[in-house]
Enzyme design. Sequence first.
Site: not given
Ligand SMILES: *Cc1c(COP(=O)(O)O)cnc(C)c1O
Length: 375
Positions: A179
């Site tokens: 992210k």
């Molecule tokens: C990355 C992601 C998640 C999960 O996030 P984590 O912090 O890895 O649990 C959930 N929803 C979306 C849309 C994502 O891109």
Amino acid sequence: MIAVAKPYFNDEEVNAVQDVIRSGWVTQGPKVQEFEEKFAQYVGSKYAVAVSNCTTALHLSLIVAGVSLGDEVICPSMSFIATANAIKYVGATPVFCDVGEDYNIDPDKAEKLITKKTKAILIVHQIGMPADIDRFTELGTKYNIKIIEDAACAAGSSYKNKKIGSHSSLVCFSFHPRKVISTGEGGMITTSNKEYSERLKRLRQHGMSVNDRERHNSKNVIIEEYNELGFNFRMTDIQAAIGIKQLEKLDYIVEERRKIAKRYHEALGKIDSIVVPLEQKSMYSNYQSYSIYLKMGTGLNRNEVMKKMLDAGISTRRGIMTAHRETVYKGLNNSDLSNTDRLSDNSIILPLYVPMDPNDIEYVIDTIQKIIKSA
Ligand SMILES: *Cc1c(COP(=O)(O)O)cnc(C)c1O
């Protein structure tokens, strides 16, 4: 090899971690509280609750929204699988809704999927591009259902001039390295609802009625209580210290990402067989990912294009996955998901990170232009 994504860290994060370790307080404590306060202030929400990742953020948000066994929750199939998984964790059923050309769920199609069992709509700001929040808020009011935002990818994005995190009563963020800002693993829930905030804080630490910091600072003996089933979904102070430094850089990172996206738009937007991800009015994307769509019937095969780019030393990723075609979600009675399938199967995520060497950006563009010409 040009990577598809990279986190943006420097000595500030390294030093912040050292300070926490030297302080002796390593799990959820003063740094988590500071990160929460700063994050809430940044997005413009009243409260923020830090958790172990965005999947646990979604799980707890569904609980406080009252979603439970037998309920239905409308969400996109086109999302990382954690979106749908969180719905299953509380015993509810994901009802997959098709997306529009912006990769976000289509509010008109979502309305048609609402039944007596629908408890919530879980919207996703896919790859950082805001969904049309107001349209979903209207649906929520009209049918008395909760709107929860999966903003895993959307830290630093805005909708109608307000940061994502300030619109709905439950907004979930991720700080996974894929992210825009990262704490290794980490998540955050922003809310304007005090009761939600307090319950989320209990649920993330075993349902305990007081937190460690309160007990530590108290002049009296405090015996905690456990009044409901909780979880261990805590963020550590080590992660929060990284998060505080990352948050300071967030606006800069988003601006730099947008410059790269702009260069991709200029160059790739001219190619007839490609659709580039443009913002609609009142949307401001952090471009967590830059996904191009290869139009069908133009002789381009997505996997072949990816292979040619790999051969040229450029990593790419397939477009956003779909949950309904994975084995764990087989057998659900799905509505028409043709846009979901088409967009997922024909899109490619291009390298985009900060700082990205301008020569690498041009090399990615040149390589795509050459591949398209020879197709
Ligand atoms: C990355 C992601 C998640 C999960 O996030 P984590 O912090 O890895 O649990 C959930 N929803 C979306 C849309 C994502 O891109």
